[in-house]
Scaffold this active site. Structure first.
Site, PDB file in Angstrom:
ATOM      1  N   SER A  57       0.838  -1.202   0.000  1.00 24.55           N
ATOM      2  CA  SER A  57       0.000   0.000   0.000  1.00 24.55           C
ATOM      3  C   SER A  57       0.878   1.260   0.000  1.00 24.55           C
ATOM      4  CB  SER A  57      -0.966  -0.049   1.179  1.00 24.55           C
ATOM      5  OG  SER A  57      -1.996   0.904   1.043  1.00 24.55           O
ATOM      6  N   ASP A 100     -10.070  -5.565  -3.520  1.00 21.59           N
ATOM      7  CA  ASP A 100      -9.503  -4.530  -2.657  1.00 21.59           C
ATOM      8  C   ASP A 100     -10.429  -3.314  -2.660  1.00 21.59           C
ATOM      9  OD1 ASP A 100      -7.892  -2.385  -1.625  1.00 21.59           O
ATOM     10  OD2 ASP A 100      -6.101  -3.541  -2.116  1.00 21.59           O
ATOM     11  N   HIS A 138      -7.301  -6.159   0.658  1.00 23.20           N
ATOM     12  CA  HIS A 138      -6.135  -5.333   0.983  1.00 23.20           C
ATOM     13  C   HIS A 138      -5.405  -5.825   2.240  1.00 23.20           C
ATOM     14  CE1 HIS A 138      -4.023  -1.570   0.058  1.00 23.20           C
ATOM     15  NE2 HIS A 138      -4.015  -1.244   1.342  1.00 23.20           N
TER      16      HIS A 138
END
Length: 281
Positions: free
Chosen positions: A150, A226, A259
């Protein structure tokens, strides 16, 4: 520079250790974790994979949740996981106490705007100060790889692209691929770097790919479930930039994954082997 050992646990024949030290670059005390595989006790120096975590994380998330130690022990890779921002008395956080800026959200850049510029220099910390510390205190060579998730995926790509010759391998999970064009990146860049968008280009992987002096192969995994995919992460922008620059990119859209660290743990072996091929060859 001295290190204070905070904890030590044996794992897959090696050792997971946490340390505190004073960072001159960041102007505060910092914590980082290191996994030393069993080969570290056999003499000689081992290559290092630096892992950069995402928003709100510390050094602990990856080491506790990703399940990377087994493969690192098999390959003989040291893993180093720094914190995600400067912290401590006098380090400013988000003025609105939001989770996506400030403490836990350093974005792995060098801030130029006050009050952030004094402490928020995570790029120099990750690329220069921390490796010098690791290579001085542990059986670590100057063969380095870098990866992250991320915000940390953004950081890994940017660190590698901005510093040719510094790393032998790079990969990312769910990176913020085009921070100039997403809310997380725009908030961080406008505060850390100011409103002049030309300065943002120095910290955007999609821009840096077009100017890269070396073409390290990029491995990127992204889950198709995600929640941040469309608005914040934008892997298609990275793919388009890499194609235009003829930069090698393996972008894997993984069906059903989100995620979370469940996603990272599912594919971390592939990433460690990717780094191992470059670092151990």
């Amino acid at each position: 520079m001295s290190l204070e050992n905070l904890s030590c646990q044996k794992s897959f024949g090696g050792w997971h250790k946490r340390y505190k030290h004073h960072s001159d670059v960041l102007g505060c005390d910092m914590t980082f974790a290191v996994y030393l595989p069993p080969q570290a006790e056999q003499g000689g120096k081992l290559p290092v994979l630096y892992w950069l975590s995402g928003l709100t994380c510390t050094d602990e998330n990856f080491m506790q949740k990703a399940g990377a130690q087994r493969m690192a022990a098999e390959l003989g890779l040291i893993i180093v996981a720094p914190d995600t921002s400067p912290r401590g008395p006098g380090v400013p956080g988000d003025p609105d106490n939001a989770w996506d800026f400030g403490l836990g959200a350093g974005f792995y850049l060098n801030a130029t705007q006050e009050p952030w510029a004094k402490h928020y220099r995570m790029h120099d910390y990750v690329v220069k100060e921390l490796p010098a510390l690791v290579e001085a205190h542990f059986p670590a060579s100057d063969k380095r790889g870098i990866s992250g998730h991320s915000m940390g995926g953004h950081g890994a790509l940017v660190c590698a692209l901005r510093n040719p010759g510094r790393y032998l391998s790079v990969s990312a999970f769910s990176p913020i691929s085009n921070p100039m064009d997403c809310p997380w990146g725009q908030k961080a860049f406008s505060r850390y770097l100011g409103e002049e968008r030309s300065k943002w280009r120095e910290w955007d992987a999609c821009v840096l790919i077009s100017e890269a002096a070396e073409k390290l192969p990029l491995l990127v995994d992204q889950g198709d479930r995600d929640d941040f995919l469309a608005v914040q992460l934008k892997p298609e922008a990275l793919q388009q930039a890499a194609k235009a620059a003829n930069h090698p990119l393996e972008l894997r859209l993984q069906p059903g994954y989100d995620h979370s660290y469940f996603f990272i743990a599912s594919f971390i072996e592939d990433h460690l082997r990717h780094h191992g091929r470059a670092l151990l060859g």
